[in-house]
Design a protein around this motif. Structure first.
Motif, PDB file in Angstrom:
ATOM      1  N   GLN A 155       0.813  -1.219   0.000  1.00  0.00           N
ATOM      2  CA  GLN A 155       0.000   0.000   0.000  1.00  0.00           C
ATOM      3  C   GLN A 155       0.845   1.267   0.000  1.00  0.00           C
ATOM      4  O   GLN A 155       0.341   2.365  -0.227  1.00  0.00           O
ATOM      5  N   ASN A 156       2.144   1.106   0.252  1.00  0.00           N
ATOM      6  CA  ASN A 156       3.061   2.242   0.281  1.00  0.00           C
ATOM      7  C   ASN A 156       3.719   2.374  -1.094  1.00  0.00           C
ATOM      8  O   ASN A 156       4.695   1.699  -1.402  1.00  0.00           O
ATOM      9  N   GLU A 157       3.154   3.236  -1.919  1.00  0.00           N
ATOM     10  CA  GLU A 157       3.600   3.341  -3.310  1.00  0.00           C
ATOM     11  C   GLU A 157       5.057   3.783  -3.416  1.00  0.00           C
ATOM     12  O   GLU A 157       5.794   3.314  -4.291  1.00  0.00           O
ATOM     13  N   GLU A 158       5.478   4.681  -2.539  1.00  0.00           N
ATOM     14  CA  GLU A 158       6.863   5.153  -2.577  1.00  0.00           C
ATOM     15  C   GLU A 158       7.826   4.016  -2.257  1.00  0.00           C
ATOM     16  O   GLU A 158       8.849   3.827  -2.939  1.00  0.00           O
ATOM     17  N   TRP A 159       7.505   3.265  -1.223  1.00  0.00           N
ATOM     18  CA  TRP A 159       8.350   2.126  -0.833  1.00  0.00           C
ATOM     19  C   TRP A 159       8.379   1.082  -1.937  1.00  0.00           C
ATOM     20  O   TRP A 159       9.436   0.577  -2.306  1.00  0.00           O
ATOM     21  N   MET A 176      11.565  -0.366  -4.080  1.00  0.00           N
ATOM     22  CA  MET A 176      11.920  -1.786  -4.079  1.00  0.00           C
ATOM     23  C   MET A 176      12.000  -2.345  -5.495  1.00  0.00           C
ATOM     24  O   MET A 176      12.954  -3.041  -5.855  1.00  0.00           O
ATOM     25  N   THR A 177      10.991  -2.077  -6.297  1.00  0.00           N
ATOM     26  CA  THR A 177      10.956  -2.639  -7.648  1.00  0.00           C
ATOM     27  C   THR A 177      12.045  -2.063  -8.535  1.00  0.00           C
ATOM     28  O   THR A 177      12.519  -2.726  -9.456  1.00  0.00           O
ATOM     29  N   SER A 178      12.468  -0.831  -8.248  1.00  0.00           N
ATOM     30  CA  SER A 178      13.566  -0.255  -9.028  1.00  0.00           C
ATOM     31  C   SER A 178      14.911  -0.808  -8.575  1.00  0.00           C
ATOM     32  O   SER A 178      15.864  -0.878  -9.353  1.00  0.00           O
ATOM     33  N   GLY A 193      12.412  -6.621 -10.827  1.00  0.00           N
ATOM     34  CA  GLY A 193      11.335  -5.639 -10.800  1.00  0.00           C
ATOM     35  C   GLY A 193      10.139  -6.005  -9.959  1.00  0.00           C
ATOM     36  O   GLY A 193       9.041  -5.468 -10.142  1.00  0.00           O
ATOM     37  N   ARG A 194      10.323  -6.905  -9.007  1.00  0.00           N
ATOM     38  CA  ARG A 194       9.212  -7.334  -8.149  1.00  0.00           C
ATOM     39  C   ARG A 194       9.748  -7.944  -6.868  1.00  0.00           C
ATOM     40  O   ARG A 194      10.918  -8.321  -6.783  1.00  0.00           O
ATOM     41  N   LEU A 235      21.512 -17.386  -2.872  1.00  0.00           N
ATOM     42  CA  LEU A 235      20.747 -16.140  -2.787  1.00  0.00           C
ATOM     43  C   LEU A 235      19.506 -16.222  -3.663  1.00  0.00           C
ATOM     44  O   LEU A 235      19.588 -16.554  -4.851  1.00  0.00           O
ATOM     45  N   VAL A 236      18.356 -15.933  -3.062  1.00  0.00           N
ATOM     46  CA  VAL A 236      17.098 -15.863  -3.801  1.00  0.00           C
ATOM     47  C   VAL A 236      16.573 -14.444  -3.580  1.00  0.00           C
ATOM     48  O   VAL A 236      15.693 -14.206  -2.758  1.00  0.00           O
ATOM     49  N   ASP A 237      17.177 -13.494  -4.290  1.00  0.00           N
ATOM     50  CA  ASP A 237      16.921 -12.079  -3.993  1.00  0.00           C
ATOM     51  C   ASP A 237      16.514 -11.260  -5.209  1.00  0.00           C
ATOM     52  O   ASP A 237      16.491 -10.036  -5.149  1.00  0.00           O
ATOM     53  N   GLY A 238      16.205 -11.936  -6.306  1.00  0.00           N
ATOM     54  CA  GLY A 238      15.783 -11.213  -7.504  1.00  0.00           C
ATOM     55  C   GLY A 238      16.905 -10.396  -8.141  1.00  0.00           C
ATOM     56  O   GLY A 238      16.646  -9.548  -8.978  1.00  0.00           O
ATOM     57  N   GLY A 239      18.136 -10.655  -7.702  1.00  0.00           N
ATOM     58  CA  GLY A 239      19.281  -9.922  -8.239  1.00  0.00           C
ATOM     59  C   GLY A 239      19.719  -8.728  -7.412  1.00  0.00           C
ATOM     60  O   GLY A 239      20.593  -7.971  -7.816  1.00  0.00           O
ATOM     61  N   TRP A 240      19.119  -8.565  -6.219  1.00  0.00           N
ATOM     62  CA  TRP A 240      19.407  -7.395  -5.373  1.00  0.00           C
ATOM     63  C   TRP A 240      20.914  -7.194  -5.138  1.00  0.00           C
ATOM     64  O   TRP A 240      21.432  -6.097  -5.311  1.00  0.00           O
TER      65      TRP A 240
END
Length: 251
Positions: A198-202, A206-208, A213-214, A242-247
């Motif tokens: 619900q926090n669009e800024e957060w 995160m997605t960036s 992207g998720r 690591l299962v971090d989406g590439g973080w």
């Protein structure tokens, strides 16, 4: 089923990632022992796993801050099933306390749950696995063991420590056929983190920050654990997946 008849222990499995892992184990034919301080919820999850099959499950109440309770829970599981094939340490706590506000009580609590408890669970399992000459221990750490934003000091320290524990156990247990590895998730969408959507800024940040992207899904962490837990997977020990989406590879 690839885990048919295997005895798999999961801590913190009454909810969240631990529950997802336990359900996936059960769906693959395992006998699942759910360790959680929430005894009633653990039993409910166990009943659901058993009803769905083909595996079965049972709940074991345990306050992981107590070494005595850990010893009692693992002894009860071993007495019931006669062996321990896979043990997954999932239970953990996070913090976002500013460095200047961290208290001794908070420091002790997170270290007790995130670092001391996984070691003593693993130690009890290790003793059984030495006798069996086989077994797999999988510790759930975090990408925060590798990167930080300055707001997770205790959490990051305990998860980095857990990776060190994993490496030592892997070296010590290798001669007995015991494989010990770590899975380190990034930001995972769980019932406890859904409110952040619900926090669009957060969410935008995160997605960036995450190359995929998720946020990650619980099943993706469970799939990594299943890979390491499978009887067909061997020769991997002392490693961190690591299962971090590439973080952690994103500058």
């Amino acid at each position: 089923m690839d885990l048919d008849g295997r005895v798999c222990v999961v801590t913190g499995a009454a909810s969240g990632i631990g529950e997802e892992i336990a359900r996936q184990f059960g769906a693959r034919g395992a006998a699942v022992a759910i360790i959680d301080v929430r005894a009633e919820t653990a039993e409910q999850v166990a009943e659901q796993i058993t009803e769905k099959g083909p595996g079965s499950a049972a709940g074991f109440s345990c306050d992981l801050r107590s070494v005595q309770e850990i010893e009692a829970a693992l002894a009860a599981i071993n007495a019931r099933y006669g062996r321990l094939d896979v043990v997954v340490n999932v239970a953990g706590l996070a913090n976002r306390t500013p460095v200047e506000d961290i208290t001794e009580a908070e420091w002790d609590l997170l270290n007790d749950v995130n670092l001391k408890a996984p070691f003593f669970v693993a130690q009890q399992a290790y003793r059984v696995m030495v006798t069996q000459r086989s077994g797999k221990i999988i510790n759930i750490a975090s990408h925060r063991a590798h990167t930080t934003d300055g707001n997770h000091l205790i959490y990051a320290a305990t998860k980095a420590g857990l990776q060190a524990v994993t490496r030592d156990l892997a070296v010590a247990g290798g001669r007995y056929g015991i494989e010990v590895n770590t899975v380190s998730p990034g930001y995972v969408l769980t019932p406890m983190t859904e409110h952040n959507l619900q926090n669009e800024e957060w969410l935008s940040h995160m997605t960036s920050r995450i190359p995929l992207g998720r946020l990650l899904e619980m099943r993706e962490v469970a799939n990594a654990v299943l890979f390491l837990a499978a009887p067909t997977t061997s020769g991997i020990t002392g490693q961190n997946l690591l299962v971090d989406g590439g973080w952690t590879v994103h500058e």
